[in-house]
Design a protein around this motif. Structure first.
Motif, PDB file in Angstrom:
ATOM      1  N   ARG A   1       7.509   3.899  17.659  1.00 41.95           N
ATOM      2  CA  ARG A   1       7.194   3.794  16.131  1.00 41.95           C
ATOM      3  C   ARG A   1       8.564   3.427  15.499  1.00 41.95           C
ATOM      4  O   ARG A   1       9.495   3.856  16.072  1.00 41.95           O
ATOM      5  N   PRO A   2       8.375   2.530  14.421  1.00 44.16           N
ATOM      6  CA  PRO A   2       9.895   2.291  13.854  1.00 44.16           C
ATOM      7  C   PRO A   2      10.375   3.402  13.178  1.00 44.16           C
ATOM      8  O   PRO A   2       9.521   4.504  13.057  1.00 44.16           O
ATOM      9  N   GLU A   3      11.788   3.574  13.168  1.00 43.25           N
ATOM     10  CA  GLU A   3      12.462   4.618  12.520  1.00 43.25           C
ATOM     11  C   GLU A   3      12.329   4.324  10.921  1.00 43.25           C
ATOM     12  O   GLU A   3      12.410   5.457  10.282  1.00 43.25           O
ATOM     13  N   THR A   4      12.284   3.301  10.419  1.00 39.09           N
ATOM     14  CA  THR A   4      12.396   2.932   9.138  1.00 39.09           C
ATOM     15  C   THR A   4      11.336   1.969   8.839  1.00 39.09           C
ATOM     16  O   THR A   4      10.892   0.915   9.467  1.00 39.09           O
ATOM     17  N   ILE A   5      10.493   2.249   7.420  1.00 37.13           N
ATOM     18  CA  ILE A   5       9.431   1.345   7.184  1.00 37.13           C
ATOM     19  C   ILE A   5       9.503   1.035   5.686  1.00 37.13           C
ATOM     20  O   ILE A   5       9.807   1.844   5.061  1.00 37.13           O
ATOM     21  N   LEU A   6       9.591  -0.149   5.353  1.00 39.04           N
ATOM     22  CA  LEU A   6       9.809  -0.685   3.978  1.00 39.04           C
ATOM     23  C   LEU A   6       8.145  -1.095   3.605  1.00 39.04           C
ATOM     24  O   LEU A   6       7.741  -2.069   4.198  1.00 39.04           O
ATOM     25  N   CYS A   7       7.625  -0.523   2.585  1.00 39.75           N
ATOM     26  CA  CYS A   7       6.197  -0.832   2.235  1.00 39.75           C
ATOM     27  C   CYS A   7       6.277  -2.057   1.177  1.00 39.75           C
ATOM     28  O   CYS A   7       6.821  -1.536   0.044  1.00 39.75           O
ATOM     29  N   VAL A   8       5.803  -3.007   1.375  1.00 42.05           N
ATOM     30  CA  VAL A   8       5.736  -4.320   0.347  1.00 42.05           C
ATOM     31  C   VAL A   8       4.447  -4.775   0.014  1.00 42.05           C
ATOM     32  O   VAL A   8       3.440  -4.412   0.829  1.00 42.05           O
ATOM     33  N   HIS A   9       4.183  -5.980  -0.648  1.00 42.94           N
ATOM     34  CA  HIS A   9       2.978  -6.602  -0.536  1.00 42.94           C
ATOM     35  C   HIS A   9       1.836  -6.022  -0.990  1.00 42.94           C
ATOM     36  O   HIS A   9       0.812  -5.709  -0.392  1.00 42.94           O
ATOM     37  N   GLY A  10       1.884  -5.015  -2.109  1.00 38.31           N
ATOM     38  CA  GLY A  10       1.044  -4.200  -2.657  1.00 38.31           C
ATOM     39  C   GLY A  10       1.530  -3.784  -3.971  1.00 38.31           C
ATOM     40  O   GLY A  10       2.761  -3.835  -4.393  1.00 38.31           O
ATOM     41  N   ASP A  11       0.505  -3.272  -4.987  1.00 43.17           N
ATOM     42  CA  ASP A  11       0.920  -2.775  -6.290  1.00 43.17           C
ATOM     43  C   ASP A  11       1.636  -1.545  -6.187  1.00 43.17           C
ATOM     44  O   ASP A  11       1.796  -1.007  -4.840  1.00 43.17           O
ATOM     45  N   GLU A  12       2.342  -1.317  -7.307  1.00 44.97           N
ATOM     46  CA  GLU A  12       3.048   0.022  -7.230  1.00 44.97           C
ATOM     47  C   GLU A  12       2.387   0.952  -6.693  1.00 44.97           C
ATOM     48  O   GLU A  12       3.011   1.929  -5.756  1.00 44.97           O
ATOM     49  N   GLN A  13       1.169   1.454  -7.118  1.00 45.88           N
ATOM     50  CA  GLN A  13       0.328   2.465  -6.478  1.00 45.88           C
ATOM     51  C   GLN A  13       0.271   2.445  -5.037  1.00 45.88           C
ATOM     52  O   GLN A  13       0.225   3.431  -4.307  1.00 45.88           O
ATOM     53  N   ALA A  14      -0.280   1.197  -4.731  1.00 44.78           N
ATOM     54  CA  ALA A  14      -0.564   1.041  -3.119  1.00 44.78           C
ATOM     55  C   ALA A  14       0.631   1.357  -2.266  1.00 44.78           C
ATOM     56  O   ALA A  14       0.448   1.912  -1.263  1.00 44.78           O
ATOM     57  N   THR A  15       1.892   0.739  -2.608  1.00 44.91           N
ATOM     58  CA  THR A  15       3.007   0.955  -2.009  1.00 44.91           C
ATOM     59  C   THR A  15       3.441   2.345  -1.838  1.00 44.91           C
ATOM     60  O   THR A  15       3.940   2.757  -0.932  1.00 44.91           O
ATOM     61  N   ASP A  16       3.425   2.810  -3.125  1.00 44.67           N
ATOM     62  CA  ASP A  16       3.841   4.439  -3.146  1.00 44.67           C
ATOM     63  C   ASP A  16       3.060   5.337  -2.281  1.00 44.67           C
ATOM     64  O   ASP A  16       3.562   6.068  -1.599  1.00 44.67           O
ATOM     65  N   GLN A  17       1.617   5.278  -2.197  1.00 45.88           N
ATOM     66  CA  GLN A  17       0.725   6.094  -1.837  1.00 45.88           C
ATOM     67  C   GLN A  17       0.922   5.821  -0.268  1.00 45.88           C
ATOM     68  O   GLN A  17       0.744   6.789   0.679  1.00 45.88           O
ATOM     69  N   LEU A  18       1.105   4.460   0.378  1.00 43.71           N
ATOM     70  CA  LEU A  18       1.093   4.120   1.778  1.00 43.71           C
ATOM     71  C   LEU A  18       2.365   4.703   2.221  1.00 43.71           C
ATOM     72  O   LEU A  18       2.501   5.405   3.350  1.00 43.71           O
ATOM     73  N   SER A  19       3.616   4.412   1.545  1.00 43.39           N
ATOM     74  CA  SER A  19       4.598   4.959   1.889  1.00 43.39           C
ATOM     75  C   SER A  19       4.861   6.526   2.072  1.00 43.39           C
ATOM     76  O   SER A  19       5.294   6.980   3.098  1.00 43.39           O
ATOM     77  N   SER A  20       4.104   7.233   1.083  1.00 49.55           N
ATOM     78  CA  SER A  20       4.142   8.819   1.154  1.00 49.55           C
ATOM     79  C   SER A  20       3.415   8.913   2.299  1.00 49.55           C
ATOM     80  O   SER A  20       3.728  10.068   3.079  1.00 49.55           O
ATOM     81  N   ALA A  21       2.282   8.427   2.770  1.00 52.08           N
ATOM     82  CA  ALA A  21       1.301   8.913   3.778  1.00 52.08           C
ATOM     83  C   ALA A  21       2.003   8.653   5.150  1.00 52.08           C
ATOM     84  O   ALA A  21       1.801   9.476   6.075  1.00 52.08           O
ATOM     85  N   LEU A  22       2.542   7.440   5.366  1.00 53.88           N
ATOM     86  CA  LEU A  22       3.246   7.161   6.526  1.00 53.88           C
ATOM     87  C   LEU A  22       4.425   8.144   6.907  1.00 53.88           C
ATOM     88  O   LEU A  22       4.566   8.566   8.102  1.00 53.88           O
ATOM     89  N   TYR A  23       5.136   8.540   5.890  1.00 54.72           N
ATOM     90  CA  TYR A  23       6.234   9.588   5.968  1.00 54.72           C
ATOM     91  C   TYR A  23       5.691  10.886   6.279  1.00 54.72           C
ATOM     92  O   TYR A  23       6.027  11.496   7.376  1.00 54.72           O
ATOM     93  N   GLN A  24       4.602  11.221   5.623  1.00 49.79           N
ATOM     94  CA  GLN A  24       3.930  12.779   5.830  1.00 49.79           C
ATOM     95  C   GLN A  24       3.357  12.710   7.304  1.00 49.79           C
ATOM     96  O   GLN A  24       3.367  13.669   8.254  1.00 49.79           O
ATOM     97  N   ASN A  25       2.542  11.538   7.507  1.00 50.24           N
ATOM     98  CA  ASN A  25       1.875  11.473   8.937  1.00 50.24           C
ATOM     99  C   ASN A  25       2.814  11.561  10.316  1.00 50.24           C
ATOM    100  O   ASN A  25       2.398  11.986  11.342  1.00 50.24           O
ATOM    101  N   TYR A  26       3.749  10.503  10.117  1.00 54.67           N
ATOM    102  CA  TYR A  26       4.370  10.147  11.249  1.00 54.67           C
ATOM    103  C   TYR A  26       5.760  10.557  11.214  1.00 54.67           C
ATOM    104  O   TYR A  26       6.669   9.877  12.148  1.00 54.67           O
ATOM    105  N   ASN A  27       6.514  11.058  10.358  1.00 55.32           N
ATOM    106  CA  ASN A  27       7.779  11.425  10.405  1.00 55.32           C
ATOM    107  C   ASN A  27       8.748  10.189  10.368  1.00 55.32           C
ATOM    108  O   ASN A  27       9.560  10.241  11.077  1.00 55.32           O
ATOM    109  N   VAL A  28       8.377   9.154   9.775  1.00 60.73           N
ATOM    110  CA  VAL A  28       9.419   8.269   9.611  1.00 60.73           C
ATOM    111  C   VAL A  28       9.947   7.929   8.152  1.00 60.73           C
ATOM    112  O   VAL A  28       9.284   8.295   7.094  1.00 60.73           O
ATOM    113  N   ARG A  29      11.262   7.235   8.139  1.00 61.13           N
ATOM    114  CA  ARG A  29      11.871   7.094   6.746  1.00 61.13           C
ATOM    115  C   ARG A  29      10.936   5.855   6.105  1.00 61.13           C
ATOM    116  O   ARG A  29      10.804   5.075   6.905  1.00 61.13           O
ATOM    117  N   THR A  30      10.491   6.235   4.955  1.00 57.53           N
ATOM    118  CA  THR A  30       9.677   5.105   4.378  1.00 57.53           C
ATOM    119  C   THR A  30      10.319   4.724   2.893  1.00 57.53           C
ATOM    120  O   THR A  30      11.016   5.688   2.298  1.00 57.53           O
TER     121      THR A  30
END
Length: 636
Positions: free
Chosen positions: A595-624
């Motif tokens: 998996r990537p070490e770092t993920i930038l969540c883009v191409h979504g409104d503020e709520q979508a990018t925030d919630q996906l970023s948080s979920a990927l961090y919590q589930n996969y322990n990657v920097r988001t």
């Protein structure tokens, strides 16, 4: 670092690696390719493994071309091509270019001209000495494909000079050591639309995508940012796919002096031209000043260097690009950048659909290395789960049957590229199997032309669909019920007052185009149905109607009121989007290895990018991160 320093050094290396009876007349770069000119092209063709061995040793894409005078006459060559290629290939046309020793062969079944593992192609080359480029005759006539091919044919000489210039730049020595790589966000952050990013190394600047923002005229990428300026200093552009929120403003670069390459897949190049020219037409019809001219669209096409899925391509002295299927629309790609000699790897997902659809195989997520990823988040909210495809199709069938029983008409706003073709497959099968009554399906806007482009590139479609398209009597896109709306407003009025039918019409987000006429004609009758099947971006009329606003404003006319109350039934059916839903996005990351070490969540409104970023961090322990526009990130 580059593998060679001068042409003479490279020429010498090649001469020492090929058998002594093979002539190497000249060595020249053309874009990412290394071209070897020879007076013994027939003998090169006899050594079937030699080109592959050279490519692996030199770590470059290698093409062999005959030196002038080393090939047979065009008339003799044509006779020999037709003699060797089987009649079943159905060769339609041949065009010879003596200055570069190439012949373009257009055939209905190009695979038969190429032969198993290129055997027929090598046999022809051995006999005639010409280098063959084999292209497919589109199963459906496409003016776009014809125009692009003809235009590039006419510009072949100028393109060769351009490719030589690009090649010299690509294969030079990096001036500085690579100690960092940066990404600057020029758009598409905490919003959907105006996708654009700059990838920097100490030596190179690459622009990824350059789109507009649906429903928000004037909101364009931040191309004036110091990281992007001057535009003339950008080394390369990479386009992930042709949708306007990614491609609309690419021609603007050429208006302001950019003269470099655009790397993308071949079908994306054709669709890009189609959509950009329509973008100009719509702007003019709506009284807006187009941001660029058709000449800049032609410049963009002329500067495109096609890249096939899986091909590792040098695009700068310190950057290699590999495009992978993104499963979103025809030719859509995730762009993988290998920077330096193993220094760092960055993936731009583009728009992805992880599960296979009727049209495409699912997005590729298997990469040897990808330390960082810029990832789309369109459906990144916690509740953004799409209906299962089977249930979605059953819902479409139900809505159409109910509307049919009321003698009504179903109108579906659809993107010309992607969702329209998916729906055409659903409707063709449903009528063929009796799930819905057989009735006309009218295609308005660019849908038929976009469909023809799909049939010109069946190798980019899902495996079973490829075979159906290549057999004329099984091609679902030419079923009798599909009819083009080519009679303008008069034909629309006739259809609207006629028998039950289904209408697929652009634009997909109800931001203009013929869908506005259909709303005016069909909107006042409650027997009709407006059915949304695609994403409706914030700020678009489609989103407002979907949200319950039935009082709409039509384009103003002098002889009638421009306000309309929609009385027709309004339905939304999920499951047809070209984007992965929340579960698909999580699965895409979860199944990456490594998996990537770092993920930038883009191409979504503020709520979508925030919630996906948080979920990927919590589930996969990657920097988001949930970046804003105009932020810069340094890696590693």
């Amino acid at each position: 670092m580059s593998d060679d320093t001068t042409h003479s050094d490279l020429h010498e290396r090649i001469v020492t690696q090929v058998p002594s009876h093979l002539d190497v007349t000249e060595v020249q770069y053309e874009g990412p390719d290394l071209v070897i000119y020879t007076e013994t092209p027939r003998k090169f063709a006899e050594n079937s493994n030699l080109i592959g061995d050279l490519a692996r040793t030199l770590r470059k894409r290698v093409t062999i071309r005959p030196a002038p005078g080393a090939q047979s006459s065009p008339s003799d060559a044509e006779a020999k091509i037709r003699e060797i290629a089987p009649d079943e290939a159905q060769i339609q046309d041949l065009e010879f270019y003596p200055s570069i020793g190439e012949v373009i062969v257009e055939a209905e079944k190009p695979g038969l001209v190429i032969g198993q593992r290129g055997s027929t192609l090598r046999e022809i080359t051995r006999e005639i000495g010409w280098n063959l480029e084999v292209v497919r005759t589109p199963p459906m006539e496409s003016s776009t494909v014809d125009n692009v091919r003809n235009f590039l044919t006419q510009e072949r000489g100028e393109r060769r000079e351009f490719l030589a210039k690009v090649g010299e730049k690509i294969h030079g020595e990096p001036e500085k050591d690579i100690e960092w790589v940066r990404i600057t966000t020029l758009g598409c952050c905490r919003e959907v639309g105006r996708a654009s990013f700059v990838l920097h190394t100490p030596n190179t600047r690459i622009l990824i995508d350059c789109g507009d923002k649906p429903g928000a005229e004037g909101e364009v990428p931040y191309l004036h940012a110091p990281e992007a300026m001057p535009l003339t200093g950008i080394d390369a552009v990479v386009l992930t796919h042709a949708h306007l929120d990614h491609s609309a403003l690419l021609p603007l670069l050429f208006k302001y002096g950019y003269d470099g390459p655009i790397y993308t897949t071949e079908p994306t190049r054709d669709l890009m031209g189609l959509l950009q020219l329509d973008y100009l037409t719509v702007a003019s019809k709506e009284g807006r000043t187009p941001p660029y001219s058709s000449e800049q669209v032609r410049q963009a096409i002329k500067h495109t260097i096609p890249v096939e899925y899986g091909d590792v391509t040098d695009i700068a002295p310190d950057v290699k690009l590999t495009m992978h299927n993104a499963g979103h629309i025809l030719g859509s790609a995730s762009a993988h950048f290998h920077i330096g000699s193993g220094f760092y790897n960055i993936l731009f997902s583009g728009d992805i659909h992880y599960e296979p659809t009727r049209l495409f195989n699912g997005a590729v997520n298997d990469f040897p290395r990808a330390e960082a990823m810029v990832m789309e988040s369109t459906y990144g909210r916690r509740g953004d789960y799409q209906t299962e495809t089977e249930d979605s199709e059953a819902k479409v069938h139900e809505i159409i049957r109910e509307t049919y029983e009321k003698d009504g008409i179903v109108v579906i706003p659809a993107f010309a590229v992607g969702r329209s073709q998916e729906l055409m497959l659903v409707l063709e099968e449903a009528m063929r199997e009796g799930a819905i009554p057989t009735m006309p399906v009218y295609l308005d806007g660019m849908i038929r032309e976009a469909t023809a482009i799909h049939t010109a590139y069946p190798e980019y479609l899902r495996d079973g669909l490829q075979q159906r398209i290549l057999h004329e009597d099984e091609n679902p896109f030419v079923a009798d019920q599909f009819r083009q709306v080519d009679g303008g407003q008069e034909m629309r009025e006739e259809i609207a007052s006629g028998e039950p039918c289904v209408i697929l019409s652009t634009s997909g987000m109800v931001t203009g185009g013929p869908i506005m006429s259909w709303l005016e004609l069909l909107g006042p009758d409650p027997a009709n149905t407006l059915m949304f099947v695609g994403y409706q971006a914030e700020g678009t009329l489609g989103r407002r109607i979907q949200g319950g606003n039935v009082e709409i404003t039509l384009p103003g006319r002098a002889d009638r009121a421009n306000r309309l109350t929609l009385e027709l039934r309004i339905e939304s059916v999920s499951g047809f989007s070209g984007h992965a839903d929340r579960a698909g996005l999580e699965q895409y990351v979860g199944e990456m290895n490594p998996r990537p070490e770092t993920i930038l969540c883009v191409h979504g409104d503020e709520q979508a990018t925030d919630q996906l970023s948080s979920a990927l961090y919590q589930n996969y322990n990657v920097r988001t991160y949930q970046p804003k526009n105009l932020e810069t990130f340094r890696f590693p």
